[in-house]
Design a protein around this motif. Sequence first.
Motif, PDB file in Angstrom:
ATOM      1  N   GLY A  50       1.032  -1.759   0.029  1.00 28.92           N
ATOM      2  CA  GLY A  50      -0.092  -0.137   0.186  1.00 28.92           C
ATOM      3  C   GLY A  50       1.046   0.977  -0.228  1.00 28.92           C
ATOM      4  O   GLY A  50       0.725   2.084   0.587  1.00 28.92           O
ATOM      5  N   LYS A  51       1.793   1.244  -0.426  1.00 25.83           N
ATOM      6  CA  LYS A  51       2.809   2.429  -0.477  1.00 25.83           C
ATOM      7  C   LYS A  51       2.596   3.720  -1.292  1.00 25.83           C
ATOM      8  O   LYS A  51       2.313   4.782  -1.048  1.00 25.83           O
ATOM      9  CB  LYS A  51       4.711   1.986  -0.471  1.00 25.83           C
ATOM     10  CG  LYS A  51       4.937   0.865   0.335  1.00 25.83           C
ATOM     11  CD  LYS A  51       6.532   0.650   0.266  1.00 25.83           C
ATOM     12  CE  LYS A  51       6.764   0.292  -2.051  1.00 25.83           C
ATOM     13  NZ  LYS A  51       6.071  -0.799  -1.156  1.00 25.83           N
ATOM     14  N   THR A  52       2.258   2.980  -2.588  1.00 32.73           N
ATOM     15  CA  THR A  52       1.561   4.398  -3.082  1.00 32.73           C
ATOM     16  C   THR A  52      -0.146   4.592  -3.044  1.00 32.73           C
ATOM     17  O   THR A  52      -0.331   5.802  -3.643  1.00 32.73           O
ATOM     18  CB  THR A  52       1.564   3.690  -5.178  1.00 32.73           C
ATOM     19  OG1 THR A  52       3.007   3.290  -4.921  1.00 32.73           O
ATOM     20  CG2 THR A  52       1.244   4.519  -6.060  1.00 32.73           C
ATOM     21  N   THR A  53      -0.688   3.262  -2.650  1.00 30.93           N
ATOM     22  CA  THR A  53      -2.314   4.109  -2.175  1.00 30.93           C
ATOM     23  C   THR A  53      -1.801   4.903  -0.932  1.00 30.93           C
ATOM     24  O   THR A  53      -2.435   5.697  -1.600  1.00 30.93           O
ATOM     25  CB  THR A  53      -2.803   2.807  -1.481  1.00 30.93           C
ATOM     26  OG1 THR A  53      -2.413   1.566  -2.519  1.00 30.93           O
ATOM     27  CG2 THR A  53      -3.978   2.806  -0.945  1.00 30.93           C
ATOM     28  N   GLU A  97       3.743  11.646 -10.213  1.00 32.60           N
ATOM     29  CA  GLU A  97       4.406  10.273  -9.672  1.00 32.60           C
ATOM     30  C   GLU A  97       5.773   9.879 -10.544  1.00 32.60           C
ATOM     31  O   GLU A  97       5.266  10.111 -11.834  1.00 32.60           O
ATOM     32  CB  GLU A  97       3.120   9.010  -9.705  1.00 32.60           C
ATOM     33  CG  GLU A  97       2.539   9.719  -9.285  1.00 32.60           C
ATOM     34  CD  GLU A  97       1.589   7.666  -9.120  1.00 32.60           C
ATOM     35  OE1 GLU A  97       1.710   7.157  -9.521  1.00 32.60           O
ATOM     36  OE2 GLU A  97       0.659   7.903  -8.260  1.00 32.60           O
ATOM     37  N   LEU A  98       7.087   9.978  -9.804  1.00 33.22           N
ATOM     38  CA  LEU A  98       8.499   9.504 -11.105  1.00 33.22           C
ATOM     39  C   LEU A  98       8.891   8.237 -10.367  1.00 33.22           C
ATOM     40  O   LEU A  98       8.834   7.870  -9.598  1.00 33.22           O
ATOM     41  CB  LEU A  98       9.209  10.400 -10.517  1.00 33.22           C
ATOM     42  CG  LEU A  98      10.584  10.222 -10.732  1.00 33.22           C
ATOM     43  CD1 LEU A  98      10.787  10.638 -12.751  1.00 33.22           C
ATOM     44  CD2 LEU A  98      11.467  11.254 -10.230  1.00 33.22           C
ATOM     45  N   ASP A  99       8.719   7.477 -11.734  1.00 31.92           N
ATOM     46  CA  ASP A  99       9.258   5.685 -11.326  1.00 31.92           C
ATOM     47  C   ASP A  99      10.996   5.773 -11.283  1.00 31.92           C
ATOM     48  O   ASP A  99      11.626   5.849 -12.534  1.00 31.92           O
ATOM     49  CB  ASP A  99       8.467   4.707 -11.865  1.00 31.92           C
ATOM     50  CG  ASP A  99       9.095   3.045 -12.037  1.00 31.92           C
ATOM     51  OD1 ASP A  99       9.811   3.561 -10.467  1.00 31.92           O
ATOM     52  OD2 ASP A  99       9.544   2.513 -12.968  1.00 31.92           O
ATOM     53  N   ALA A 100      11.777   6.086 -10.188  1.00 33.27           N
ATOM     54  CA  ALA A 100      12.898   5.953  -9.791  1.00 33.27           C
ATOM     55  C   ALA A 100      13.588   4.632 -10.329  1.00 33.27           C
ATOM     56  O   ALA A 100      14.855   4.681 -11.131  1.00 33.27           O
ATOM     57  CB  ALA A 100      13.074   6.147  -8.897  1.00 33.27           C
ATOM     58  N   ILE A 130       7.906   9.875  -5.244  1.00 37.23           N
ATOM     59  CA  ILE A 130       9.129   9.245  -6.131  1.00 37.23           C
ATOM     60  C   ILE A 130       8.727   7.847  -5.437  1.00 37.23           C
ATOM     61  O   ILE A 130       8.891   7.374  -4.513  1.00 37.23           O
ATOM     62  CB  ILE A 130      10.399  10.734  -5.424  1.00 37.23           C
ATOM     63  CG1 ILE A 130      10.895  11.892  -5.941  1.00 37.23           C
ATOM     64  CG2 ILE A 130      12.343   9.534  -6.388  1.00 37.23           C
ATOM     65  CD1 ILE A 130      12.158  12.224  -5.898  1.00 37.23           C
ATOM     66  N   ASP A 131       8.655   7.568  -6.544  1.00 35.55           N
ATOM     67  CA  ASP A 131       8.744   5.557  -6.257  1.00 35.55           C
ATOM     68  C   ASP A 131       9.788   5.017  -6.260  1.00 35.55           C
ATOM     69  O   ASP A 131      10.251   5.714  -7.119  1.00 35.55           O
ATOM     70  CB  ASP A 131       7.485   4.933  -7.228  1.00 35.55           C
ATOM     71  CG  ASP A 131       7.149   3.325  -6.457  1.00 35.55           C
ATOM     72  OD1 ASP A 131       7.597   3.107  -5.290  1.00 35.55           O
ATOM     73  OD2 ASP A 131       6.518   3.022  -7.122  1.00 35.55           O
TER      74      ASP A 131
END
Length: 608
Positions: A50-53, A97-100, A130-131
């Motif tokens: 659930g981090k993005t959630t 949202e940035l996908d690192a 930043i994911d």
Amino acid sequence: MSYVVLARKYRPKTFTEMVGQEHVVQALSNALTQQRLHHAYLFTGTRGVGKTTVSRLLAKSLNCQGPDGQGGITAAPCGVCQACVDIDSGRFVDYTELDAASNRGVDEVQSLLEQAVYKPVQGRFKVFMIDEVHMLTGHAFNAMLKTLEEPPEYLKFVLATTDPQKVPVTVLSRCLQFNLRPMAPETVQEHLVRVLAAEGVPAEAPALRLLSRAARGSMRDGLSLADQAIAFGAGKLEEAAVRQMLGSVDRSHVFRLIDALAQGDGKTVVEVSDALRLHGLSAASTLEEMSAVLQRMAVIQAVPSAADMTDPEGAEIARLAQAMPADETQLLYSMCLHGRAELGLAPDEYAALTMVLLRLLAFKPGSAVRHGDQQEKKTLIEARATERAPPVASQVASPLPAQVAPLQAPAPARTAVPAVGAPPGRVLPVVEPAPARPAQRPPVPSNGRPGSEVVGVPVRQQAESFRENPASALTLVPTEEGDFWYATVSDLVAREAIMALVRELGLQSQLVGRDEGHWMLRVERESLNQPASRERLQNALLAAGHAVKLSVEVGTVTDSPARRNAAAAAEKQRAAEEIILADPFVQDMMRDFGAKIVPGSIKPVSSK
């Protein structure tokens, strides 16, 4: 309309819908309610928890405008205003949202930070998420440090990572960190029940239990497996179909294996292993299921009230917990974990599984009694049985090397009397029972046959410590046999003639009796009494000039090389502490300034 997978369709829209992360929900809800907002948040945890959630829910809470457009920051976003709808659909202009993992360079981070100078266009706050932030390069981290420390009042950073150990401490110190925990199988199962009920999909409880265990703490994995199971089962979830899909081992096979290991039944172990191969069941899954069952058995053995009889498998697990000793349960659990790692090293995983199972049987504590030391154990039992024999006029030691007289408490010295028929120059001391403790040493005939000729053999014995005194196991009681055994073992260790378990057997054992060709050792742990270790120690003694046969019994040890080494070390430590405490400078510091010596800081210096 295209189908939406369960993991996306049932993504929580509010904090109240979050499952299994109550500690994070409570902290964020209170912060939002009291308007105590940090400028940077870091969410850590394994995949699918659930981090993005949580990041999206936080962005909605910060930018929610309410159904009437007059709302403010809230812990319960309405879900109907333009900001909530846009964030849910992924098109809110002020939420980035940035996908690192794929944008990990300094250029991508600088491009993101360039937007920080502009105020929000539509919402109340800009939120940069930043994911997999740990994937950023060192230069990228350095580029964002200043902005991360002092961002504009309208900018919030949300970082997410599955590996916080790789995030620099300079970043961690600037963030408010929350650790999202893996879901318990029961939590995943309860959520699956609600989701499948909403979907109208019939599901069996055992099938859901299998899916929740296979999810391994990830709610997203649990929902994805449920999607797969629905397709596999043509719209319904049945235990047999789910087990076939997952390649899971039926717990009945696991119970049968553990029961056979508890009984020492090697034939059943091999039969079950062959059955697993025949059905194409996973060898790794077998060891995983065994580890899970053994873990529950260990808990029940330690806390009997922890048995869950509401679980259909609870009664069987409780029965196995009673059938297997606690030390065997711990040993099997450890071997299952290590055995699973060895499956990939073998050319045939089923052959490797069979070897792991046979290893569990071979290293079963006390297995030596069943596999090769029947004669030795029998003679020891016979020797102990002589303690209960009726008294006779006198007692002498048996001429058989394997039959060692039982050892007793120290007795006053008596004059040695030559045994009848003893060969010249070989005298056997005859010990009469002590008057104060007549029951401690009941004499018996030499061989049980009246009128037989007795041949004396020189025997050295020492007193056996009283097992009813627990304090005796903690003290060193030097003996004459201990002096000889300490010198012998120290020589073997110095020459590296014995290593590993064999060295431990020598150091932890006590020499309680020896005659020509036969020595009796005593150890406190059954795990040291292994045939292979005993044979290697016997071969090392033979190479050192002692052609003897070793016997090992389990009992209280009061004089072993290890105890002597520990006593010597303790004496050196005590002497070192006395030297320090007697030093005038140390005494002055303690008297004038209240100085204290840190416990454990004094170490004796070994002289070379």
